[in-house]
Design an enzyme around this catalytic site. Structure first.
Site, PDB file in Angstrom:
ATOM      1  N   LYS A  58       0.846  -1.190   0.000  1.00  0.00           N
ATOM      2  CA  LYS A  58       0.000   0.000   0.000  1.00  0.00           C
ATOM      3  C   LYS A  58       0.885   1.245   0.000  1.00  0.00           C
ATOM      4  CE  LYS A  58      -4.272  -1.705   0.512  1.00  0.00           C
ATOM      5  NZ  LYS A  58      -5.431  -1.353  -0.339  1.00  0.00           N
ATOM      6  N   ASP A 112      -9.598  -0.553  -9.415  1.00  0.00           N
ATOM      7  CA  ASP A 112     -10.249  -0.964  -8.166  1.00  0.00           C
ATOM      8  C   ASP A 112     -11.404  -0.015  -7.877  1.00  0.00           C
ATOM      9  OD1 ASP A 112     -11.062  -1.846  -5.705  1.00  0.00           O
ATOM     10  OD2 ASP A 112      -9.165  -1.527  -4.686  1.00  0.00           O
ATOM     11  N   LYS A 127     -14.398  -6.563  -6.126  1.00  0.00           N
ATOM     12  CA  LYS A 127     -14.643  -6.753  -4.697  1.00  0.00           C
ATOM     13  C   LYS A 127     -16.102  -7.186  -4.532  1.00  0.00           C
ATOM     14  CE  LYS A 127     -10.636  -4.938  -3.199  1.00  0.00           C
ATOM     15  NZ  LYS A 127     -10.574  -3.577  -2.626  1.00  0.00           N
ATOM     16  N   GLU A 156      -2.138  -0.954  -8.992  1.00  0.00           N
ATOM     17  CA  GLU A 156      -3.592  -0.932  -8.810  1.00  0.00           C
ATOM     18  C   GLU A 156      -4.064   0.480  -8.483  1.00  0.00           C
ATOM     19  OE1 GLU A 156      -6.829  -3.041  -5.804  1.00  0.00           O
ATOM     20  OE2 GLU A 156      -4.846  -3.945  -6.064  1.00  0.00           O
ATOM     21  N   ASP A 210      -0.456  -0.859  -4.684  1.00  0.00           N
ATOM     22  CA  ASP A 210      -1.798  -0.281  -4.613  1.00  0.00           C
ATOM     23  C   ASP A 210      -1.681   1.132  -4.070  1.00  0.00           C
ATOM     24  OD1 ASP A 210      -4.431   0.349  -4.401  1.00  0.00           O
ATOM     25  OD2 ASP A 210      -4.983  -1.299  -3.069  1.00  0.00           O
TER      26      ASP A 210
END
Length: 343
Positions: free
Chosen positions: A156, A231, A253, A206, A180
């Site tokens: 992240k 995403d 998701k 991402e 991400d």
């Protein structure tokens, strides 16, 4: 025998504070839905998530609103039930997800089948799940990698020193990195970072830009030397069409798209468009992760580490062996709650 729908909220303490570019979580609140005929029970999950307006109050109201519809339904196919329930939950797909997962679980258990057997003949060539390293001090991020050896890490980012983080983490492990950025970068930053990250064994990036930056994403898609996966830009079924030409792949998701039924349609549409298909999770218990893992045979990539980030889980089901998915031998999603309380 008539169906009965119940639900229970749980607090899931995390092993470490979980920080992304938007917020930090120490305890994740989640809801588990149970659909039962008195003999067989199916389970589904959705997390509380303020960014997506998913609150305890909203989930309670939404699930309670459609409870009579579920309890008055006959034994129909899950995709048919989704079509009946979805119009009532257009503003709360998190609740729809928990219900859809629970009914799929119930339905497959009732038919004495694993859920994935409805679309996959064998548990072969499954993608490895990544393990997420949340934003922290570089020392703590390195320590988390040392504590949890894993073949693929999702890193992240969204800080002032993203390049330094990746460069130093690369000195800690040879494992594959997935990045991400959670909408934190500009188009030019992303293109420049992609050149550097490719040399650091990064597999893809991402959601680097804000979800509505279509012009920027078109530029990134054309010039990035690494694949770009959507995403936040790909939440519901219609978004797959919007992502075509702006991304090289999509991350589905279940909570955002309304469950397994919708995810299956998104996978088919994405494949038709030549997009890479990934599925990811929230910080969920093994209930939600076991449901997610059922679509793994259809995916190129999976991020199913939500329950691995918990200090204490509420169920057993799917597990992971150095990234490899290990399914439960039980029917449905294969999950068993440690304590069912009032469910």
């Amino acid at each position: 025998m008539a169906l009965k729908l119940t639900f229970q909220f749980y607090d899931l303490p995390l092993a470490h504070p979980f920080t992304i570019s938007r917020y930090t979580v120490n305890v994740q609140k989640t809801v588990v839905v149970c659909i039962s005929d008195g003999e067989i029970s199916g389970y589904g999950e959705a997390t509380v998530n303020p960014y997506y307006h998913s609150t305890v109050e909203r989930l309670t109201e939404s699930i309670s609103k459609v409870k009579p519809i579920i309890e008055n339904s006959e034994m129909i196919h899950p995709s048919d039930l989704w079509q009946i329930v979805a119009p009532h939950l257009q503003e709360d797909y998190f609740a729809l997800c928990a219900i859809d997962e629970a009914y799929w679980d119930f339905y497959s258990r009732r038919h004495k089948r694993t859920l994935r057997s409805f679309w996959a003949a064998a548990d072969e060539n499954l993608p490895l799940t990544s393990y997420t390293i949340a934003i922290d001090s570089i020392e703590m991020m390195q320590q988390k990698i040392i504590e949890k050896p894993w073949p693929v890490y999702k890193i992240k980012l969204g800080t002032q020193n993203d390049l330094q983080i990746v460069e130093l983490l690369r000195k800690t492990t040879d494992s594959v990195f997935r990045i991400d950025a959670n909408c934190a970068w500009t188009a030019d930053e992303t293109i420049e970072y992609s050149k550097i990250f490719k040399q650091l064994n990064v597999e893809f990036i991402e959601q680097p830009l804000k979800a509505n930056d279509f012009e920027g994403m078109k530029k990134v898609c054309e010039h990035s030397v690494l694949p770009i996966i959507a995403d936040e830009s790909c939440q519901r079924e219609d978004d797959v069409n919007s992502c075509d030409g702006l991304f090289h792949g999509i991350n589905i998701k279940l909570t955002k798209c309304g469950g397994i039924t919708s995810a299956l349609r998104m996978i088919e549409n994405g494949r038709d468009k030549g997009l890479k298909i990934m599925a990811g999770c929230m910080t969920e218990s093994t209930v939600g992760i076991s449901a997610l893992a059922q679509i793994a045979p259809l995916l190129d990539y999976i991020d199913a580490d939500g329950a691995l980030l918990l200090k204490q889980d509420i169920a057993k089901g799917v597990s992971f062996d150095f990234g490899k998915i290990r399914y439960s031998e039980n029917f449905g999603i294969g999950v068993e709650l440690y304590t069912e309380k009032s469910i």
